[in-house]
Write a protein that holds these residues in place. Structure first.
Motif, PDB file in Angstrom:
ATOM      1  N   ARG A 164      23.990  -4.156  61.211  1.00 13.00           N
ATOM      2  CA  ARG A 164      24.909  -3.256  60.787  1.00 13.00           C
ATOM      3  C   ARG A 164      25.577  -2.546  62.071  1.00 13.00           C
ATOM      4  NH1 ARG A 164      21.443   1.095  57.045  1.00 13.00           N
ATOM      5  NH2 ARG A 164      20.965  -0.887  56.318  1.00 13.00           N
ATOM      6  N   LEU A 165      26.541  -1.670  61.595  1.00 12.59           N
ATOM      7  CA  LEU A 165      27.290  -0.831  62.611  1.00 12.59           C
ATOM      8  C   LEU A 165      26.275   0.217  63.243  1.00 12.59           C
ATOM      9  CD1 LEU A 165      30.627  -0.151  60.848  1.00 12.59           C
ATOM     10  CD2 LEU A 165      30.280  -1.828  62.902  1.00 12.59           C
ATOM     11  N   PHE A 166      26.427   0.376  64.469  1.00 15.13           N
ATOM     12  CA  PHE A 166      25.574   1.372  65.195  1.00 15.13           C
ATOM     13  C   PHE A 166      25.297   2.640  64.416  1.00 15.13           C
ATOM     14  CE2 PHE A 166      25.026   4.786  68.250  1.00 15.13           C
ATOM     15  CZ  PHE A 166      23.632   4.377  68.784  1.00 15.13           C
ATOM     16  N   GLU A 167      26.536   3.027  64.001  1.00 17.38           N
ATOM     17  CA  GLU A 167      26.553   4.389  63.357  1.00 17.38           C
ATOM     18  C   GLU A 167      25.671   4.508  62.163  1.00 17.38           C
ATOM     19  OE1 GLU A 167      30.744   4.194  60.789  1.00 17.38           O
ATOM     20  OE2 GLU A 167      30.620   5.137  62.863  1.00 17.38           O
ATOM     21  N   GLY A 215      31.216  -5.724  71.341  1.00 18.99           N
ATOM     22  CA  GLY A 215      31.824  -4.538  71.644  1.00 18.99           C
ATOM     23  C   GLY A 215      32.094  -3.553  70.748  1.00 18.99           C
ATOM     24  N   PRO A 216      32.930  -2.816  70.733  1.00 22.95           N
ATOM     25  CA  PRO A 216      33.590  -1.548  69.767  1.00 22.95           C
ATOM     26  C   PRO A 216      34.161  -2.632  68.443  1.00 22.95           C
ATOM     27  CG  PRO A 216      34.034  -0.836  71.849  1.00 22.95           C
ATOM     28  CD  PRO A 216      33.620  -2.372  72.195  1.00 22.95           C
ATOM     29  N   VAL A 217      34.198  -2.047  67.552  1.00 22.81           N
ATOM     30  CA  VAL A 217      34.632  -2.715  66.267  1.00 22.81           C
ATOM     31  C   VAL A 217      35.875  -1.875  65.888  1.00 22.81           C
ATOM     32  CG1 VAL A 217      34.464  -3.186  63.766  1.00 22.81           C
ATOM     33  CG2 VAL A 217      32.769  -3.657  65.462  1.00 22.81           C
ATOM     34  N   ARG A 218      36.971  -2.515  65.860  1.00 22.42           N
ATOM     35  CA  ARG A 218      38.341  -1.776  65.457  1.00 22.42           C
ATOM     36  C   ARG A 218      38.894  -2.495  64.108  1.00 22.42           C
ATOM     37  NH1 ARG A 218      44.209  -1.958  67.058  1.00 22.42           N
ATOM     38  NH2 ARG A 218      44.692   0.311  67.381  1.00 22.42           N
ATOM     39  N   PHE A 219      39.263  -1.618  63.212  1.00 21.25           N
ATOM     40  CA  PHE A 219      40.217  -1.879  61.934  1.00 21.25           C
ATOM     41  C   PHE A 219      41.299  -2.196  62.143  1.00 21.25           C
ATOM     42  CE2 PHE A 219      35.993  -1.514  59.979  1.00 21.25           C
ATOM     43  CZ  PHE A 219      36.087  -2.053  58.650  1.00 21.25           C
ATOM     44  N   ALA A 220      42.104  -2.950  61.323  1.00 19.80           N
ATOM     45  CA  ALA A 220      43.464  -2.897  61.499  1.00 19.80           C
ATOM     46  C   ALA A 220      44.357  -2.873  60.133  1.00 19.80           C
ATOM     47  CB  ALA A 220      43.907  -4.332  62.201  1.00 19.80           C
ATOM     48  N   ALA A 221      45.284  -2.102  59.999  1.00 15.58           N
ATOM     49  CA  ALA A 221      46.122  -2.258  58.586  1.00 15.58           C
ATOM     50  C   ALA A 221      47.148  -3.238  58.872  1.00 15.58           C
ATOM     51  CB  ALA A 221      46.649  -0.910  58.387  1.00 15.58           C
ATOM     52  N   VAL A 222      47.082  -4.302  58.046  1.00 14.15           N
ATOM     53  CA  VAL A 222      48.170  -5.374  58.269  1.00 14.15           C
ATOM     54  C   VAL A 222      48.989  -5.734  56.989  1.00 14.15           C
ATOM     55  CG1 VAL A 222      46.714  -6.262  60.276  1.00 14.15           C
ATOM     56  CG2 VAL A 222      46.210  -6.964  57.925  1.00 14.15           C
ATOM     57  N   ALA A 223      50.095  -6.338  56.978  1.00 18.52           N
ATOM     58  CA  ALA A 223      50.746  -6.815  56.196  1.00 18.52           C
ATOM     59  C   ALA A 223      51.715  -7.777  56.503  1.00 18.52           C
ATOM     60  CB  ALA A 223      51.794  -5.425  55.386  1.00 18.52           C
ATOM     61  N   PRO A 272      41.359   3.790  65.377  1.00 17.71           N
ATOM     62  CA  PRO A 272      40.767   3.799  66.522  1.00 17.71           C
ATOM     63  C   PRO A 272      39.267   2.910  66.478  1.00 17.71           C
ATOM     64  CG  PRO A 272      39.997   5.400  64.832  1.00 17.71           C
ATOM     65  CD  PRO A 272      41.059   4.791  64.309  1.00 17.71           C
ATOM     66  N   ALA A 273      38.778   2.488  67.471  1.00 17.44           N
ATOM     67  CA  ALA A 273      37.694   1.603  67.593  1.00 17.44           C
ATOM     68  C   ALA A 273      36.513   2.461  67.284  1.00 17.44           C
ATOM     69  CB  ALA A 273      37.617   1.229  69.064  1.00 17.44           C
ATOM     70  N   TYR A 274      35.418   1.906  66.621  1.00 15.70           N
ATOM     71  CA  TYR A 274      34.083   2.506  66.324  1.00 15.70           C
ATOM     72  C   TYR A 274      32.890   1.689  67.165  1.00 15.70           C
ATOM     73  CZ  TYR A 274      36.857   4.332  62.713  1.00 15.70           C
ATOM     74  OH  TYR A 274      37.585   4.869  61.797  1.00 15.70           O
ATOM     75  N   PRO A 275      31.871   2.475  67.446  1.00 16.26           N
ATOM     76  CA  PRO A 275      30.816   1.684  68.257  1.00 16.26           C
ATOM     77  C   PRO A 275      30.377   0.493  67.499  1.00 16.26           C
ATOM     78  CG  PRO A 275      30.300   4.198  68.052  1.00 16.26           C
ATOM     79  CD  PRO A 275      31.594   3.943  67.228  1.00 16.26           C
ATOM     80  N   GLY A 276      29.929  -0.467  68.182  1.00 20.77           N
ATOM     81  CA  GLY A 276      29.843  -1.974  67.537  1.00 20.77           C
ATOM     82  C   GLY A 276      28.604  -2.033  66.601  1.00 20.77           C
ATOM     83  N   LEU A 277      28.374  -3.363  66.394  1.00 20.72           N
ATOM     84  CA  LEU A 277      27.177  -3.751  65.714  1.00 20.72           C
ATOM     85  C   LEU A 277      25.906  -3.513  66.367  1.00 20.72           C
ATOM     86  CD1 LEU A 277      28.991  -6.786  64.187  1.00 20.72           C
ATOM     87  CD2 LEU A 277      28.204  -4.822  62.879  1.00 20.72           C
TER      88      LEU A 277
END
Length: 303
Positions: A152-155, A168-176, A272-277
């Motif tokens: 799971r995510l580090f946090e 590496g870090p995990v980043r979310f994207a808003a896409v359309a 933003p990017a978040y700490p990875g898995l």
């Protein structure tokens, strides 16, 4: 007599026999547990008492109990023998090929990112290991649920667990899709999403995910609305490609569609990017050779 010399005269088997008798209060029951005869148990206890020069058991024809010395020895001996047994098991595993079952709990997305690239190689290298992988997005208690490890995510990893960073870090994207943005316009700030159709995500627990954004220390959590709610993130990407609305998904799921123009990013500076898995496991539990082999392969793949 020197206590060290006394211990040298008392082999580990005799001490183990004593603990079994102390637990069962019966030579016969201890013999069944240890697969020896009741008379062998009795002889072992008698020899142990002679070497220590102290009575450990009160015995009658009808009952058996520990003496004060026996109670004290049992209390001190249990954790020591347990630690010694575990140490010997760990050393013994270096002489054997990893085997057995490893039960892993993870979300489907984490399995695809962390385990999928190495599954074939791991199975070829360790044919005696069986991987039992359960995809579950509820973030349950791996110990209580009978798993050896989780991803799971580090946090989100509990503090009492040992974690191994993977990727590496995990980043979310808003896409359309371009067609949706041409018809509805582009949101400039997260609050603008209230005027848009959004593709929502529901956790397996039933809770709806609130979209989380951050920029220059300012954080926004948006309870979006939209025509469709899904529990499958790749399907959310497909829905966005079809022009149903804006999706908020892990960046890697949308990369191919972003590269070929089927999707476009929005609110990029707010993502933003978040700490990875992490692969994590309980620190108080003995790590089997099979799990150690998987941890090493995951770590090597992340480096």
């Amino acid at each position: 007599m020197n206590p060290v010399h006394q211990f040298k005269g008392c082999d580990l088997f005799a001490l183990n026999v004593f603990l079994s008798v102390a637990a069962h209060r019966s030579f016969r029951a201890a013999g069944r547990e240890l697969d020896i005869t009741a008379s062998a148990v009795s002889h072992s206890i008698k020899t142990l008492e002679q070497r220590l020069a102290v009575r450990l058991l009160n015995r009658t024809t009808r009952s058996m109990s520990l003496t004060d010395a026996g109670e004290r020895l049992a209390v001190k001996l249990r954790p020591s023998l347990s630690s010694l047994t575990q140490a010997l098991q760990e050393v013994d595993e270096f002489q054997h090929t990893p085997s057995g079952t490893i039960r892993i709990n993870s979300s489907e997305g984490a399995v695809r990112l962390v385990l999928r690239p190495l599954l074939a190689r791991f199975v070829r290298m360790y044919p005696q290991v069986h991987l039992d992988i359960v995809c579950d997005g509820r973030l349950g208690d791996v110990v209580a649920d009978g798993f050896d490890a989780g991803i799971r995510l580090f946090e989100a990893v509990p503090q009492d667990m040992i974690s191994v960073r993977v990727g590496g870090p995990v980043r979310f994207a808003a896409v359309a899709s371009p067609s949706y943005l041409a018809a509805r316009g582009r949101p400039a700030v997260p609050q603008d999403l209230h005027q848009h159709d959004c593709i929502r995500f529901r956790f397996e627990s039933g809770a709806l995910y609130r979209w989380e954004f951050a920029r220059h220390g300012v954080e926004e959590s948006i309870d979006v609305k939209g025509p469709i709610t899904l529990t499958d993130q790749p399907l959310m990407v497909d829905a966005a490609i079809e022009g149903i609305g804006i999706a908020f998904v892990p960046d890697h799921l949308a990369l191919e569609a972003l590269r070929d123009g089927r999707l476009e990013r929005v609110l990029d500076e707010w993502c933003p990017a978040y700490p990875g898995l992490c692969l994590y496991y309980p620190g108080h539990r003995h790590v089997s050779g099979a799990l150690r082999a998987l941890i090493d392969m995951v770590r090597d793949g992340a480096s």
